[in-house]
Every structure is written in C-alpha cells, then in structure tokens.
Design a protein around this motif. Structure first.
Motif, PDB file in Angstrom:
ATOM      1  N   TYR A 244       1.134  -1.626   0.551  1.00 27.51           N
ATOM      2  CA  TYR A 244       0.182   0.217   0.435  1.00 27.51           C
ATOM      3  C   TYR A 244       1.451   0.978   0.121  1.00 27.51           C
ATOM      4  CZ  TYR A 244      -4.094   2.774   0.739  1.00 27.51           C
ATOM      5  OH  TYR A 244      -5.191   3.808   0.705  1.00 27.51           O
ATOM      6  N   THR A 245       1.479   1.948  -0.696  1.00 32.49           N
ATOM      7  CA  THR A 245       1.336   3.767  -0.394  1.00 32.49           C
ATOM      8  C   THR A 245       0.911   4.614  -0.871  1.00 32.49           C
ATOM      9  OG1 THR A 245       1.068   4.252  -3.647  1.00 32.49           O
ATOM     10  CG2 THR A 245       3.059   2.359  -2.586  1.00 32.49           C
ATOM     11  N   GLN A 289      -3.130   0.312 -13.517  1.00 35.61           N
ATOM     12  CA  GLN A 289      -2.554   0.731 -11.569  1.00 35.61           C
ATOM     13  C   GLN A 289      -3.718   1.378 -11.693  1.00 35.61           C
ATOM     14  OE1 GLN A 289      -0.966  -1.078  -9.333  1.00 35.61           O
ATOM     15  NE2 GLN A 289      -2.453  -0.295  -7.657  1.00 35.61           N
ATOM     16  N   PRO A 290      -4.384   0.391 -11.120  1.00 33.94           N
ATOM     17  CA  PRO A 290      -6.148   1.599 -10.481  1.00 33.94           C
ATOM     18  C   PRO A 290      -5.556   2.315  -9.329  1.00 33.94           C
ATOM     19  CG  PRO A 290      -6.269  -0.996 -10.566  1.00 33.94           C
ATOM     20  CD  PRO A 290      -5.570  -0.589 -10.833  1.00 33.94           C
ATOM     21  N   LEU A 291      -6.271   3.344  -8.914  1.00 33.01           N
ATOM     22  CA  LEU A 291      -5.456   4.386  -8.167  1.00 33.01           C
ATOM     23  C   LEU A 291      -6.667   4.650  -7.642  1.00 33.01           C
ATOM     24  CD1 LEU A 291      -3.440   6.206 -10.271  1.00 33.01           C
ATOM     25  CD2 LEU A 291      -2.308   4.853  -8.484  1.00 33.01           C
ATOM     26  N   HIS A 292      -6.570   4.881  -6.617  1.00 29.38           N
ATOM     27  CA  HIS A 292      -7.398   6.302  -5.649  1.00 29.38           C
ATOM     28  C   HIS A 292      -7.745   7.719  -4.901  1.00 29.38           C
ATOM     29  CE1 HIS A 292     -11.398   6.727  -4.061  1.00 29.38           C
ATOM     30  NE2 HIS A 292     -11.623   7.007  -3.086  1.00 29.38           N
ATOM     31  N   ALA A 293      -8.277   8.472  -4.956  1.00 27.30           N
ATOM     32  CA  ALA A 293      -7.309   9.386  -4.457  1.00 27.30           C
ATOM     33  C   ALA A 293      -8.748  10.189  -3.395  1.00 27.30           C
ATOM     34  CB  ALA A 293      -7.830  11.081  -5.424  1.00 27.30           C
ATOM     35  N   PHE A 294      -8.663  10.352  -2.159  1.00 28.00           N
ATOM     36  CA  PHE A 294      -8.553  10.701  -1.166  1.00 28.00           C
ATOM     37  C   PHE A 294      -8.941  12.373  -1.006  1.00 28.00           C
ATOM     38  CE2 PHE A 294      -7.979   6.473  -0.407  1.00 28.00           C
ATOM     39  CZ  PHE A 294      -8.702   5.718  -0.199  1.00 28.00           C
ATOM     40  N   ASP A 295      -9.757  12.898  -0.670  1.00 32.92           N
ATOM     41  CA  ASP A 295      -9.471  14.388   0.266  1.00 32.92           C
ATOM     42  C   ASP A 295      -9.068  14.119   1.989  1.00 32.92           C
ATOM     43  OD1 ASP A 295      -9.692  16.652   1.523  1.00 32.92           O
ATOM     44  OD2 ASP A 295     -11.507  16.906   0.410  1.00 32.92           O
ATOM     45  N   TYR A 296      -8.142  14.248   1.451  1.00 31.13           N
ATOM     46  CA  TYR A 296      -6.704  14.181   2.726  1.00 31.13           C
ATOM     47  C   TYR A 296      -7.755  15.074   4.337  1.00 31.13           C
ATOM     48  CZ  TYR A 296      -3.016  14.563   5.308  1.00 31.13           C
ATOM     49  OH  TYR A 296      -1.715  15.061   6.736  1.00 31.13           O
ATOM     50  N   GLY A 400       4.314  -4.024  -8.720  1.00 29.32           N
ATOM     51  CA  GLY A 400       5.745  -3.447  -9.232  1.00 29.32           C
ATOM     52  C   GLY A 400       5.660  -2.457  -9.446  1.00 29.32           C
ATOM     53  N   ILE A 401       4.445  -1.476 -10.068  1.00 36.07           N
ATOM     54  CA  ILE A 401       3.807  -0.591 -10.129  1.00 36.07           C
ATOM     55  C   ILE A 401       3.129   0.412  -9.363  1.00 36.07           C
ATOM     56  CG2 ILE A 401       1.838  -1.126 -11.449  1.00 36.07           C
ATOM     57  CD1 ILE A 401       5.196   0.382 -13.212  1.00 36.07           C
ATOM     58  N   SER A 402       3.631   0.214  -8.516  1.00 42.95           N
ATOM     59  CA  SER A 402       2.531   1.005  -7.372  1.00 42.95           C
ATOM     60  C   SER A 402       3.250   2.834  -6.730  1.00 42.95           C
ATOM     61  CB  SER A 402       2.589   0.041  -5.859  1.00 42.95           C
ATOM     62  OG  SER A 402       1.844  -1.025  -5.629  1.00 42.95           O
ATOM     63  N   ASP A 403       4.243   2.305  -6.948  1.00 43.79           N
ATOM     64  CA  ASP A 403       5.288   3.931  -6.766  1.00 43.79           C
ATOM     65  C   ASP A 403       5.415   4.602  -8.247  1.00 43.79           C
ATOM     66  OD1 ASP A 403       6.222   5.887  -5.439  1.00 43.79           O
ATOM     67  OD2 ASP A 403       8.731   4.581  -5.707  1.00 43.79           O
ATOM     68  N   VAL A 426       4.297   7.368   1.248  1.00 43.04           N
ATOM     69  CA  VAL A 426       4.562   5.852   2.321  1.00 43.04           C
ATOM     70  C   VAL A 426       4.348   4.555   1.438  1.00 43.04           C
ATOM     71  CG1 VAL A 426       3.427   5.542   4.536  1.00 43.04           C
ATOM     72  CG2 VAL A 426       3.925   7.616   4.061  1.00 43.04           C
ATOM     73  N   ASP A 427       5.510   3.752   1.443  1.00 50.43           N
ATOM     74  CA  ASP A 427       5.443   2.562   0.498  1.00 50.43           C
ATOM     75  C   ASP A 427       5.520   2.040   2.163  1.00 50.43           C
ATOM     76  OD1 ASP A 427       5.292   1.155  -0.504  1.00 50.43           O
ATOM     77  OD2 ASP A 427       6.804   1.319  -2.485  1.00 50.43           O
ATOM     78  N   VAL A 428       4.217   1.174   2.361  1.00 46.18           N
ATOM     79  CA  VAL A 428       3.984  -0.020   3.008  1.00 46.18           C
ATOM     80  C   VAL A 428       3.967  -1.718   2.022  1.00 46.18           C
ATOM     81  CG1 VAL A 428       2.647  -1.195   5.195  1.00 46.18           C
ATOM     82  CG2 VAL A 428       2.749   1.234   4.597  1.00 46.18           C
ATOM     83  N   TYR A 429       5.224  -2.278   2.430  1.00 47.65           N
ATOM     84  CA  TYR A 429       5.550  -3.266   1.445  1.00 47.65           C
ATOM     85  C   TYR A 429       6.471  -4.347   2.241  1.00 47.65           C
ATOM     86  CZ  TYR A 429       6.371  -5.539  -3.834  1.00 47.65           C
ATOM     87  OH  TYR A 429       6.791  -6.659  -4.500  1.00 47.65           O
ATOM     88  N   PRO A 430       5.523  -5.015   2.813  1.00 49.57           N
ATOM     89  CA  PRO A 430       6.474  -5.530   3.961  1.00 49.57           C
ATOM     90  C   PRO A 430       7.440  -7.129   3.301  1.00 49.57           C
ATOM     91  CG  PRO A 430       4.437  -6.391   4.423  1.00 49.57           C
ATOM     92  CD  PRO A 430       4.105  -5.449   3.255  1.00 49.57           C
ATOM     93  N   THR A 431       6.728  -7.644   2.506  1.00 46.51           N
ATOM     94  CA  THR A 431       7.500  -8.936   1.520  1.00 46.51           C
ATOM     95  C   THR A 431       7.366  -8.190   0.214  1.00 46.51           C
ATOM     96  OG1 THR A 431       6.369 -10.030   3.530  1.00 46.51           O
ATOM     97  CG2 THR A 431       7.942 -11.252   1.792  1.00 46.51           C
TER      98      THR A 431
END
Lengths: 828, 352
Positions: A244-245, A289-296, A400-403, A426-431
C-alpha cells in the motif's frame, strides 16, 4: 479495453494502416472487436507557410503562391490580399471539406482545379471559411486570410494548432483474462514495441526534480513536508494487501480537466469528472494500476496526530456507503481501507462517499496499492459490484508498479490541478515480491511447436517482452519475469510467447498421424446412431428437445424424482427433463399451432432422474405421433386415416426387432394415468421395465391445442443396448411345403392376443411353424363383450412333406385348447 | 381336283380377315371355332382329303396344313393384341400425378452434422467418448486448471443442480452449493470428458466427444441454454502444434469443403498452453463479406492438466480442441436462428 491510436503512439513508434493494425493486434492475441474512426475538427487543414507570392498571370486580383505544407511545396491560387511571403496560414488540402455553414446541406469539398488557367492544389483559408471568431482564439480579426502565430509549426494539423482534438481511431480490444497487463495502453504499446522492435517510450516520472519542477518551484523545495509527515499507513492483513502506498499533494484546485485529458478519457468511454479524479482514471488506463484519490482532510487523525490509513478486514455486518451512494453490508472476508474511525474505501473495488474528492478538496491523498486478486473477486461477486478497478485487481495488477503509477499521477495532478507535492511516499510493502524465474529448454520449443526457432531468436523475443536473462547456458536459458506478467508461470508459457512473436502462421501444419484411438463408448455411439437410422427409416423425423424444461410440464414422473436447478433462468426452465415426452408434446403443439397437423417425431436423448441423493442420467428413445398416418394422396379410402395405437405399437415392434431386442411384453395399465388415457408398460422377460406407450389423455391434448389422437412411447435406450442381441446367423430355407389351417373363434373380450399365443405354446403342437393373427372383429353375429379372432397356423416339417392326418392331429390339439382354456367357440 | 385346291386360298383369306376383325377375345374364340375348331371349315376340308386321289393328297394336305399354321399364328398374334387392349386401364395413366409416397424420416440437422464430424475424425483414427452432463466442479473446472477464484470461471454462466449430491471430488472454494464445498452443475463444456477419459485410460489417447453442454444464457437468435459441442483430444509422444494445425485443417476441409483456409490466433484457455482461436475462411465466408470467421478454440494440453490426471508432462504432449456444432450447422445450411434447432417444426426438419 478501448485504446486510441494517438494514445498508443505516445509510447511507441509504428506506422500501420488501420487494417494492418487490426490484423497485427489480432495475430498477437488482442482480438479487435470494434474500430471507430473519430474525425477531428479541421481534418485535412494544416498550418502552411507562404514561400512566394506572385501575381496570377491571368487575373489582377488573384495571387499565385508557393506554400510549404510541411511535407513539400504546392502551388495555390489565392484571392486574399492581407498576406505576404513568410506568413503562416491555414491550408485546406484537396479532398478535405470546409466546416459546413449553418443551413448548408453538403460541406464544400476542395478539389485540385484550374483558376483562370492555373492549377491550384488546395486553398488558403479565411476565418469566415473556417467559421472561427479570430479574437476568441487570440488572433487578429482582418479581411482575407487568417494569419497564424509566427511560432506555428508548419505541417501541424490545424485542429492541433488550435488545441482542439484531432482525428483518432478507437480500437475496442478483447483482452483475455490471463493478460491483465494488457488492460493498459502501455501494456498494448509494449506488445507493439516487441513486434516492431521499436523502443517503448515511457513517460519520465523519475526523481523529485521532475516532480518539483512541476510543483511550485525549486525554491520552496526545502520547506516541502514529506509524505511520512502527513500520513501513516498500517496494513493489518498483509495477505490481502501485500503493498500500500500513499502520496500527498497539497493545495490543489479541483476543476474541470484540460481538453486533452477529457478528450482522451471520453474517447475510450470514461466520463470526465474532475481534474484529480480524471488523472487517477487516466493513469489506470495508461499503466493498468487502479488508483484512488481521497480528500486528505476527511481522513481521521490517529493517535500520532496524522491522518492514518488502516487496511483491515471489515467487521461482519459493517455498513459502508460506496461513492455510488449505495449502502453496502460487508462481511469479514472483505477488505476495507479505513481510518481510525471509519471505512473510507472498499479496497480495490470502489471508494467511499465519505472521503471522495469534491469541489472543496484542497489536499489529496493518492492511493496506489496491490490487493489479492482472489479476495477482490470474491468481494466484487458477493456485492454484485464491478468496477474498472476491481476488474483489474481480480485479474492481477502489477505489484511492482505502485510507486511509478503514484508518481505519474502526482505529476499529472500537479500539471492539471496545481498544488505542491509532499516529498516522497509512504510505501508499506512488507514482503517484496521476488521476480519469478523460469528456465526454458530451447528444445522444448521445438518439441511443442514442431518447428525449430534459433536459440538467439527465442531469447530475443522474450527480452523484447520485458523478460531479462538471468543465466544462459547451451540449450537453455533462465529468465526473470517482470511483475506485470502474472500469466507467465512455466516453460510452456514462454513457448507461447516465442510463437506469438515468431508468428503463428510460421508454425506449419503436419498431416494427421499417430495412435489409433480407443474408447469403450465408441461402439455405443454407433448403436445409438443405429436407433436413429431405424426410426428415420420408418418415417419418423428426428427431434431435439430442450434439456431444461418447466416442472409444470412433467406429468409422468414423481415429483421427488425430478432434478431441479439451483439457479434457473425462469420458471419456464427450472428442471432437467426426467422424460423426453414433455418436450415432444411441446414440439407437437409447436407444429399443430402452425397448422402442421401431421407430425411423426422421435427423439434420442438423455433424461435425468433423482434417486436417493444421487442424480442418474439415462438415455431414452421416444416417439410421438399425431394427425394423418399417410402422407397426402389424392385417392383411396385410407388417405384420411389418423395415427392410432396400432401404428405406435407397430413402430415400437419394428424398432425392437430391427435393433435386436426380443421378448418384450406389453401390459395394459388398468387405469388411466395423469398423462395417458390408455397405456401399457413395456418390459423384458416380463420383469425388466423398458418403457411405456399409450394414448395421450384428451384433456391434456386439448390443453396443448392438439386436435387429433396423440400417441406416445418412450423406451430406456441404455437397456435396449444392454439387452440387444445383434448377432445374426443363417437358417436354411425350407425344403418341404407347408400346410395352413385357419381358426376363427369367438372369445371373451378379456382374452388377449398374448393369452392366445401362450395357449398355443402350451399345446406344443407338432411342426407348428408360425401363428399369425389376420382378423379381429366385433359386431354382427358376435355377442356383446366378446370378439372374433382369426388366426392362420402354418405347419411344416424340416425333413418331409406332412400328411393331412399329421397336420390335423396337431391342429386339433390347438383347437381343443382354445375351447377349454379360452372359452372359445369356433366359427365355421 | 383343281376346284378343291383353288378353294383353299380364298377360304384362308376370308378366315384371316375374320380373325383380324374380331373385336374382342370372345369374338376371336368364336371365329377360331368357325374355322379351325373341331367343326370348323378347315377341319372339314381336312376330312375331305380322303376323297382325293393318291397323287393329289400330298399336295393338298400340305397346302391345307400351311394355311392352318398361318391361321393359328394370326390367331395368336391377334389374341395377344386383344389381351393387351383388354388389360389397359379405362383411362390413360397421368404419369405426372404425384405418387403414393412412403416417406423416410429425416435425421435432425445437428445429428447429421455431428455424424459428419465424427466420420471425419474417425478417418484419422479417433474414437468417440462420452461423459455425464451433470458434472461436478472438479471435472468441469478445477482439473482443467481453472481454480475457484479464476476469472474464467464465472457462475453467471453455469447452471447448478439444486439436489445435494455426494461428489467424490471436492472443488476447494467452489460455489459450494452442495455439501462441503461440492456441487453438481450442468457441464459448460465437453472438456470435462477429457479429464474423465485421461483418468481412466493410459496414454496415448485419441478421442472425440460430441455432446450437449449448458450455459446460463437467455434464448435468442444466437443463444440457447442447451447446445452441442464437440471436443477432440490427442495425447501421445511428440505431439506438436503442427499436428494440431494439420488435424484442424483436415477436419474442416472435410466438413466445409476443400477450399477452406485456417488461421490460428493466440488466445487463452486455462487448460491449454499455448492456446489459440481458430478462424476459417472459404468462398462462403467471403460471400458473407468477411475475411475470417471464428470457428473453434484449441491449444496444447496444459502440463498442469497432465499432472492432475497423472500423466507425465515430460513424456507426453497433446492437444485439445472444441467447437460448437450448432455454429457449424448454421454456417453450413445458412440457418440464422439457433432456436429453430429445438422447436422441431417439421417444415424445418424435413429440409435437411
């Protein structure tokens, strides 16, 4: 997947006609389901530069010009006065049409023509001819030609010069489910690049400098907050969400998208919403790559004071409103993107209404993640909710394309909505996913395809598709598979790729050869075909009925024997046929209501019967008759005769005899059934049930609009096959003459033909060869409740001519048995 | 004497004329009696012979006999003429009238096409195989390398059986409408038979499987929930894509004519790798205004499928292909609505 020609050309150079393009994509495995040509504004009009302007030799008010159209020079005759050599002007080329003026039916099409004796290859245009208000497009309003800006690019399509969309071609492609990487423009461009050998040109997104230059300038770069300062991400179920990034862009201005963005999306069927949302959709289509934008600011802060993304399973029964404003009830199997207080997106499927981008949004959080395909598919299926996003995730996105995708989106958001990008991600990519490695033995390619392809070519095809060589040895090569190729798992997958790029047409066909096949069913197939041939031979037409019928049509089978569907399409088709007869009755109705009154059908097919927790399949053969027995003829007593029970019985007898089943018995049912007015069961050896035959109840016949008698028979074909004896052997023809004796007798109605035969059999009359019934009569001289039967008895010995005395004494035993056992009275 | 001899010829002429003039058999018999019957005039002449001299007798006898033979020949000839005339029907037969027909029934067009396909395959050594139409998820999907979460496996297309059945083969994560994640369904393709056959007999395998299959589609001109497919499977040593192409070409030329051209396109099926769709073209396709028509799917049996059925993919290779029988029949006969196959309208059935 829709993709446009111009969009593809941003990533790879190729120069194919539309027809070629369709052919090449199809042969790559991207079947083209539709091609739509979009004509652009000002098609055939280009920016041209006047090279020389001279007087027309034959007309004072006209000029003769040489102009550069970007590809070469051409001669133009022009009547305008406001231009000079060096000016850039709109040139309409021969074959193109001017925009139609209001009220004009046919647009004016330019042709090569002579004006006062001099050829003109096109026309230079005024703003009136182009229906343009020059001031509205930032040009000077004057009589004569529309003079373009000095920096205009010669040869550029005029529409493009104006910033309007040009012509394009939209291809609608069928993407097979194993190739999620092709649900993106870059994925398709990669295939074209591999085929043409031209390089794949990816947009440059790398590094902070590119992004910063698009932001508010390098001067403020030092003061930029980092993404990690602004947001925390916590993955609670790394199996369902391996990566998750999050990126943050502050200070955007939500508004309509620029023309290029809106146009691009609309051409491929995506509705434009706003600049930020459009960018997420654009990048999804671009790279898959599907993306989603949130209102921060709508994301709740966690204990560390930062808005916190929590990736967790939904609580069973948790309610969540997706951004289509539907409230959904979730299960514990579903993955939710949440903050510390609430769900904010249904992971990979759809965002939440509570955090969606709106007109007040100033700060944006862009999610670019990877979710487990199986989980997305189940969630989507359970909720009946499909989206472009779930479609891609369930087939397998590129972990591999998230970033890269996130950077690309940030770049385009800054470009279209302004704002300032928080530094980093912020890139959480444990394995971290390890790239798959596959070893290809080159000889295996030949073994499978039957054609030799050089080792170098095999490697070259694969590397063109993005695989990289890890280790090469004589005869084999180990390659690393890029993360976007989720379909490549073993050597045969690589061989398919080699063949695709090598060209399927180059794999030669070789003549059929090889083992002789065997299967236990093979002979059975022929026996079934034999039944069909026998029945067609006796004049019946073969029917094929629906397997799935309405339960309400079934009358000759017990309810608990019927196999029902769990998910029928409708109550008209809710069970599997337990008998062929309901379908045949329907077919009779279909014919009779269309005035085909004379119908003789048979069907060979399977029926399905439930039997204590199991379903049985059984092959049956069935016959249905109604209407006239004989085909139309113009004379004779019998011509109007209708089918009756004897016709049906005769057909069944003929089938049994021709097929080699002997010893069938027919037993009348004492009562009518729901289906039959009168019917009999058919059995073998008096015990083994074989089927039934009878006359359809007239009440039912009426219900199905059938006016004549309807005769129906159905037999178990599996039993016929099991019990047949098709062996044939020769019996010598008789050498000595036969003697015939006739018997005519009156017997009670209850005496059946079968009883007569049994009686004869018991007498064991000597030399009796055949017994044939030749008359049944009721009426004059026959008392009520009785009937007259007439039989012919043939006596013959194999080794001599019988004397009258011998025949008479044998026959007398038969007559005596009739009298004593059947209460028969002989007629003289 | 001269007078006697001179009498014979005129008498014969009169007798001949009378015989020929007899209008029917009865009159003919009467005339016969009058001349050459026991009391006939020629018989009387014979009797007069005795009155002649020894020298005259032979010539006169010869003359009378010759006349008698001639009369009998004339009699037989005229009798035949009269018998034929009597046998003729009262009215001349109109041979253009329709005859009294004993019509043969017709085999259903789908049966005819299936038999043609079977015949083509049998020519090159294939045997016909069969399997149940009520299948389990294992044979229909799992064993064909299509696990439960696979996008190619969509329950929208599949009819499930309401009856809870004890299936031997579990399908992990399947629709699970039956007990323990097991459920019965109507097979969506004949490919399920591949698995059953390979599990029951060792390679090599060379089979075709014609049969009914089911998809959960509403009926329209191109769909019927019930339709027919035929599946071909060949497993042996050294089987290649070239063999597949060669067989496909052979079969479609047998079926659709020698001018058929075949094109393979890359495609995807979970149980074959590589996978192809097959397009064909011939004069008929060109007449429809098309370059190619999609006709079948095929590919090399996926090694995973071999592993599942217990064949060693390092030793055995094979191919499978399948196509719709209705589609072939529709193309061959120019039928434009698939529903016609299942209505059994006799005006339809009698056309094939």
């Amino acid at each position: 997947m829709k993709v446009t020609l111009n969009w593809l050309k941003q990533y790879v150079d190729f120069n194919w006609s539309v027809e070629e393009m369709v052919e090449r994509l199809t042969m790559l495995g991207l079947e083209v389901e539709g091609v739509q040509k979009i004509s652009g504004a000002f098609d055939g009009i280009v920016v041209a530069q006047v090279i020389t302007r001279d007087k027309h030799p034959g007309a004072d008010k006209l000029s003769l010009c040489r102009v550069n159209d970007g590809t070469g020079e051409r001669q133009i005759v022009c009547g305008a006065q406001n231009f000079k050599a060096g000016d850039k002007v709109p040139l309409i080329l021969p074959g193109a049409s001017l925009p139609p003026k209001p009220g004009e039916k046919e647009p004016f099409t330019i042709k090569v023509g002579k004006i006062r004796g001099v050829e003109s290859h096109g026309m230079l245009c005024s703003h009136e001819e182009l229906l343009l208000d020059p001031e509205a497009i930032g040009h000077k309003k004057e009589d004569g030609l529309l003079i373009l800006r000095e920096n205009a690019k010669v040869g550029q399509p005029f529409g493009e010069y104006l910033g309007r969309s040009g012509g394009d071609v939209v291809f609608d492609l069928e993407i097979t489910p194993n190739r999620p990487d092709l649900n993106s423009v870059i994925g398709i461009a990669r295939e074209i690049a591999a085929l043409t050998g031209n390089p794949l040109k990816l947009p440059a997104v790398g590094g902070a400098c590119v992004l910063a230059s698009l932001g508010e300038g390098a001067a403020r770069q030092e003061s930029r907050p980092t993404a990690a300062d602004l947001v925390s991400v916590r993955i609670e179920d790394a199996e369902l969400c391996p990566r998750y990034t999050a990126r943050v862009i502050k200070g955007v201005k939500i508004g309509p998208s620029p023309v290029w963005l809106r146009d691009t999306l609309e051409k491929v069927g995506i509705r434009s919403i706003s600049n930020v949302v459009d960018v997420t959709n654009y990048v999804m289509l671009e790279v898959g790559q599907p993306l989603h934008a949130f209102d921060y600011h709508l994301i709740a802060k966690g204990s560390d004071g930062k808005p916190t993304i929590v990736v967790r399973r939904a609580a069973a029964g948790e309610k969540f409103k997706t951004l289509d404003n539907q409230e959904r009830t979730l299960t514990n199997e579903m993955l939710l993107i949440a903050d510390e207080t609430k769900g904010i997106a249904l992971a990979g499927v759809m965002g939440g209404a509570n955090t969606e981008i709106n007109n007040q949004t100033v700060d944006v959080l862009v999610e670019s993640a990877y979710f487990s395909p199986v989980n997305i598919r189940r969630t989507s299926k359970l909720l009946g909710l499909r989206s472009e996003s779930s479609y891609r995730f369930e087939r397998g996105a590129d972990v591999g394309i998230s970033d890269w995708a996130s950077q690309r989106a940030a770049q385009l958001i800054l470009e279209t909505a302004g704002g300032q990008l928080a530094e980093g991600i912020v890139d959480v990519y444990p394995t971290t996913a390890k790239p798959k490695q596959i070893t290809l033995h080159f000889s295996k390619t030949k073994d499978l395809l039957g054609i030799g392809i050089s080792h170098a070519d095999q490697v070259s095809f694969l590397t063109k598709l993005g695989l990289s060589v890890v280790e090469q040895q004589p005869g084999e090569c180990t390659l690393s598979v890029p993360t976007w190729r989720v379909d490549l798992k073993r050597d045969v997958d690589l061989i398919e790729e080699v063949e695709r790029l090598h060209g399927l047409e180059k794999t030669p066909a070789t003549p059929p050869r090889g083992a002789i096949g065997t299967n236990s069913y093979d002979s059975r197939h022929d026996q079934i075909a034999e039944v069909r041939r026998i029945l067609a031979g006796v004049g019946l037409n073969e029917a094929q009925g629906q397997t799935i019928i309405s339960k309400s049509e079934v009358r000759n089978v017990k309810e608990d024997e019927i196999v029902a569907l769990a998910n029928p399409l409708s109550s008209d088709m809710d069970v599997l046929r337990p008998s062929l007869l309901p379908g045949l009755i329907q077919s009779l109705r279909h014919n009779v209501t269309r005035k085909n009154y004379d119908v003789a059908l048979f069907e060979v097919g399977r029926v399905f019967i439930k039997n204590i927790g199991a379903t049985n399949e059984e092959r049956r053969v069935a016959i249905a008759l109604t209407g006239n027995r004989n085909s139309l003829f113009w004379s004779g007593e019998e011509r109007e005769a209708k089918f009756d029970t004897s016709d049906l019985k005769g057909l069944v007898e003929e089938l049994l005899e021709q097929f080699g089943v002997r010893g069938a018995t027919f037993t009348r049912r004492p009562e009518s059934t729901g289906m039959f007015l009168e019917s009999a069961t058919i059995a073998l050896g008096g015990k083994l049930p074989l089927g039934e035959l009878g006359l359809l109840s007239p009440l039912l016949a009426k219900k199905y609009d059938l006016r004549d008698a309807v005769l129906l028979a159905e037999l178990n074909l599996d039993q016929l096959i099991a019990r047949r004896n098709a062996a044939k052997s020769f019996k010598a023809l008789p050498q000595f003459p036969s003697s015939r004796r006739d018997v005519a007798m009156i017997v009670p109605e209850s005496v059946t033909h079968e009883a007569v035969l049994q009686t004869v059999k018991q007498t064991k009359a000597a030399n009796l060869e055949t017994v044939e019934l030749f008359d049944v009569f009721r009426g004059k001289h026959v008392p009520e409740g009785q009937k007259s039967l007439a039989y012919a008895f043939t006596y013959r010995a194999a080794d001599k001519t019988l004397t009258d005395g011998e025949v008479n004494s044998a026959h007398a035993k038969v007559v005596e048995a009739f009298k004593s056992q059947l209460m028969a009275s002989m007629r003289e | 004497m001269a007078g006697f001899l001179d009498e014979i010829e005129p008498l014969k002429q009169t007798a001949l004329a009378e015989l020929k003039a007899a209008p029917d058999i009865a009159a003919l018999e009467q005339t016969k009696g009058a001349w050459i019957g026991p009391n006939g005039r020629f018989t009387a002449l014979m009797k007069q012979l005795g009155t002649l001299s020894k020298e005259e007798k032979p010539a006169a006898g010869k003359l009378i006999n010759a006349a008698k033979v001639e009369l009998e020949a004339a009699l037989a000839e005229h009798r035949s003429e009269l018998e034929l005339a009597a046998a003729l029907p009262k009215h001349p037969t109109d041979f253009t009238l329709p005859g009294r027909r004993r019509t043969l029934g017709k085999l259903h067009p789908l049966t005819q096409v299936t038999e043609d396909i079977v015949r083509a395959f049998r020519k090159i050594g294939f045997a016909v195989a069969d399997g149940p139409e009520i299948e389990d998820e294992y044979h229909c999907f799992d064993a064909l390398n299509t696990p439960a979460d696979h996008p190619a496996r969509d329950s929208q297309d599949t009819f499930y059986i309401a009856t809870k059945v004890e299936n031997v083969f579990p399908s992990p994560g399947g629709e699970g409408r039956g007990e323990g994640g097991r459920s019965s369904l109507l097979r969506t393709h004949t490919s399920s038979v591949q698995i059953r056959v390979m599990k029951s007999q060792p390679p090599p395998v060379r089979i075709i499987v014609p049969g009914r299959v089911y998809r959960r589609d509403n009926a329209d001109a191109t769909h019927n929930p019930t339709f027919h497919q035929i599946e071909g499977l060949y497993v042996d040593k050294n089987v290649t894509v070239g063999d597949l192409k060669g067989t496909v070409e052979f079969v479609f030329r047998e079926l659709m004519g020698s001018d058929v051209k075949i094109r393979f396109r890359p495609h995807y099926f979970s149980y074959t790798e590589p996978s192809y769709e097959i397009d064909f073209t011939n004069a008929l396709v060109k007449k429809m205004g098309k370059d190619w028509l999609e006709i079948a799917g095929c590919g090399m049996v996926h090694p995973q499928v071999f592993e599942t059925v217990g064949y060693d993919p390092a030793v055995w290779t094979g191919w499978a292909f399948g196509f719709g029988i209705e589609r072939i029949a529709m193309l061959r006969y120019g039928i434009n609505d698939i529903r016609l196959f299942y209505e059994n309208d006799v005006r339809f059935l009698k056309q094939f």
